[in-house]
Design an enzyme around this catalytic site. Structure first.
Site, PDB file in Angstrom:
ATOM      1  N   ARG A 279       0.648  -1.307  -0.049  1.00 32.42           N
ATOM      2  CA  ARG A 279       0.040   0.040   0.022  1.00 32.42           C
ATOM      3  C   ARG A 279       0.841   1.339  -0.106  1.00 32.42           C
ATOM      4  O   ARG A 279       0.357   2.237  -0.174  1.00 32.42           O
ATOM      5  CB  ARG A 279      -1.080  -0.081   1.091  1.00 32.42           C
ATOM      6  CG  ARG A 279      -0.112  -0.033   2.446  1.00 32.42           C
ATOM      7  CD  ARG A 279      -1.327  -0.272   3.748  1.00 32.42           C
ATOM      8  NE  ARG A 279      -0.512   0.134   5.082  1.00 32.42           N
ATOM      9  CZ  ARG A 279      -0.591   1.322   5.523  1.00 32.42           C
ATOM     10  NH1 ARG A 279      -0.831   2.411   5.240  1.00 32.42           N
ATOM     11  NH2 ARG A 279       0.010   1.228   6.685  1.00 32.42           N
TER      12      ARG A 279
ATOM     13  N   ARG B 146       1.178  15.528  -1.336  1.00 34.60           N
ATOM     14  CA  ARG B 146       1.471  15.709   0.145  1.00 34.60           C
ATOM     15  C   ARG B 146       2.185  17.129   0.548  1.00 34.60           C
ATOM     16  O   ARG B 146       2.134  17.516   1.666  1.00 34.60           O
ATOM     17  CB  ARG B 146       2.398  14.848   0.522  1.00 34.60           C
ATOM     18  CG  ARG B 146       2.219  13.252   0.653  1.00 34.60           C
ATOM     19  CD  ARG B 146       1.177  13.262   1.958  1.00 34.60           C
ATOM     20  NE  ARG B 146       1.637  13.715   3.097  1.00 34.60           N
ATOM     21  CZ  ARG B 146       2.463  13.227   3.944  1.00 34.60           C
ATOM     22  NH1 ARG B 146       2.544  11.891   3.747  1.00 34.60           N
ATOM     23  NH2 ARG B 146       2.838  13.708   5.298  1.00 34.60           N
TER      24      ARG B 146
ATOM     25  N   ASP C 174      -4.207   5.201   6.945  1.00 36.65           N
ATOM     26  CA  ASP C 174      -3.165   4.867   7.884  1.00 36.65           C
ATOM     27  C   ASP C 174      -3.785   4.004   8.925  1.00 36.65           C
ATOM     28  O   ASP C 174      -4.913   3.869   9.238  1.00 36.65           O
ATOM     29  CB  ASP C 174      -2.789   5.902   8.471  1.00 36.65           C
ATOM     30  CG  ASP C 174      -1.368   5.697   9.181  1.00 36.65           C
ATOM     31  OD1 ASP C 174      -0.318   5.726   8.562  1.00 36.65           O
ATOM     32  OD2 ASP C 174      -1.588   5.810  10.400  1.00 36.65           O
TER      33      ASP C 174
ATOM     34  N   ARG D 162       4.445   6.393  -2.132  1.00 40.42           N
ATOM     35  CA  ARG D 162       5.608   7.019  -1.764  1.00 40.42           C
ATOM     36  C   ARG D 162       6.655   7.421  -2.470  1.00 40.42           C
ATOM     37  O   ARG D 162       7.530   8.194  -2.505  1.00 40.42           O
ATOM     38  CB  ARG D 162       6.249   6.388  -0.433  1.00 40.42           C
ATOM     39  CG  ARG D 162       5.352   6.308   0.719  1.00 40.42           C
ATOM     40  CD  ARG D 162       5.948   5.965   2.027  1.00 40.42           C
ATOM     41  NE  ARG D 162       6.565   4.465   1.572  1.00 40.42           N
ATOM     42  CZ  ARG D 162       7.376   3.958   2.537  1.00 40.42           C
ATOM     43  NH1 ARG D 162       7.625   4.212   3.922  1.00 40.42           N
ATOM     44  NH2 ARG D 162       7.874   2.777   2.213  1.00 40.42           N
TER      45      ARG D 162
ATOM     46  N   TYR E  18       0.773   0.486  18.864  1.00 41.96           N
ATOM     47  CA  TYR E  18       0.913   1.859  18.718  1.00 41.96           C
ATOM     48  C   TYR E  18       0.459   2.517  19.719  1.00 41.96           C
ATOM     49  O   TYR E  18       0.904   3.287  20.283  1.00 41.96           O
ATOM     50  CB  TYR E  18       0.345   2.355  17.377  1.00 41.96           C
ATOM     51  CG  TYR E  18       1.146   2.034  16.316  1.00 41.96           C
ATOM     52  CD1 TYR E  18       2.164   2.850  16.100  1.00 41.96           C
ATOM     53  CD2 TYR E  18       0.818   1.131  15.461  1.00 41.96           C
ATOM     54  CE1 TYR E  18       3.103   2.703  14.751  1.00 41.96           C
ATOM     55  CE2 TYR E  18       1.598   0.925  14.133  1.00 41.96           C
ATOM     56  CZ  TYR E  18       2.725   1.558  13.929  1.00 41.96           C
ATOM     57  OH  TYR E  18       3.568   1.578  12.741  1.00 41.96           O
TER      58      TYR E  18
END
Length: 324
Positions: free
Chosen positions: A2, A15, A51, A6, A126
């Site tokens: 995914r 971005r 995300d 980038r 996390y």
């Protein structure tokens, strides 16, 4: 994987005008970014841009995705009392942009859309650590020291994943993938005792959606039998496990996804082509999705990814005996 965006200049341009969370809150931007790798590379499916911590931010937790670090949570969850700060995730109320992003994306796609959600252990890591961790030490310490609190946390996070993926499928996603990226940090014994029961419950709930269910974790060669018993229709392998080994160790009928080492994309073209050819030679004729074994490195030349897609499509089109 995914993170393919980038490496794309068109993603970097987005971005420059929006943060990652701003993109996920905008159905139009989410659809734009989700479509970019499909338009550029001609791949056979898209995966929703998101995300892993987006649902946590949506229920009001103080989450910040910091450049060069990743998701950072201001007030970690480390005790039974901390669990009281968490409330159920209701996609229609908490994240109305999610379903709309799926609808907008599907309206533009000619290939299937895969829904995306974080797995229970990875989300827990996390939440407990307060951010990325190489060892998940605090999370594993909580798991061992306070199993009831740990189990309650994982069940809560599995419910979040189920709610999110249900909303995505209802809006048009045609498959779902659970990214439990950090489960490879666990021993087989600890995974089976403290994580697997919740993952089984999650995949049983996803079965009601009637779409293929994919499960991925990094560094999970020692967990394959347990992962297979969780009930996914397909398992994503990283580059450490040969496809033939995955076939032997997973339940019959389980599809494979993977697993080119992402660094091969940085090698000279003849080396890359040899790696792709060798991997395809060991892949089953059916029940297989070619993919990387983890995310695309940001410095990867997008043209290399397009060439990989061309190689895979040429292999698929070549006459060959179908496995029975």
């Amino acid at each position: 994987m995914r993170q393919a965006g980038r490496s794309l200049p068109e993603y970097r341009a987005v971005r420059e005008r929006a943060t990652l969370l701003e993109i996920t809150h905008s159905p139009e931007l989410t659809a734009e970014v989700t479509l970019q790798p499909v338009s550029r590379h001609g791949v056979d499916a898209a995966i929703l841009f998101s995300d892993i911590v987006t649902p946590l931010e949506a229920i009001g937790l103080d989450v910040d995705i910091q450049a060069g670090i990743g998701p950072v949570i201001a007030a970690p969850v480390r005790t039974a009392r901390d669990l009281r700060r968490l409330r159920p995730f209701e996609p229609a109320a908490d994240a109305p942009w999610l379903a709309e992003a799926v609808r907008l994306t599907c309206a533009e796609l000619s290939v299937p859309l895969i829904g995306f959600a974080g797995g229970p252990f990875t989300l827990a890591s996390y939440l407990v650590e307060g951010g990325p961790s190489k060892t998940q030490a605090r999370a594993k310490a909580l798991m061992l020291a306070d199993p009831p609190t740990w189990r309650a946390l994982l069940e809560y996070l599995a419910d979040i994943a189920l709610a999110s993926l249900t909303a995505q499928v209802q809006a048009g996603a045609q498959a779902v993938q659970v990214f439990d990226s950090w489960i490879g940090s666990l021993s087989a014994r600890h995974y089976e005792a403290h994580v697997l029961p919740v993952v089984r419950h999650l995949f049983a709930g996803l079965a009601a959606l009637g779409v293929p269910r994919i499960y991925f974790g990094l560094g999970t060669g020692h967990l394959l039998e347990a992962i297979g018993s969780a009930g996914p229709d397909a398992v994503g392998l990283d580059w450490r496990v040969p496809l033939r080994e995955g076939l032997m160790r997973l339940p019959s009928g389980t599809a494979l996804q993977g697993n080119l080492d992402p660094v091969a994309c940085l090698a000279p073209q003849p080396v890359l082509e040899a790696e792709v050819t060798e991997m395809l030679a060991g892949a089953p004729a059916r029940g297989y999705v070619f993919n990387l074994g983890h995310g695309v490195a940001p410095e990867t030349d997008p043209g290399v990814l397009t060439h990989i897609v061309e190689l895979v499509h040429a292999h698929r089109a070549a006459p060959r005996e179908v496995e029975r």
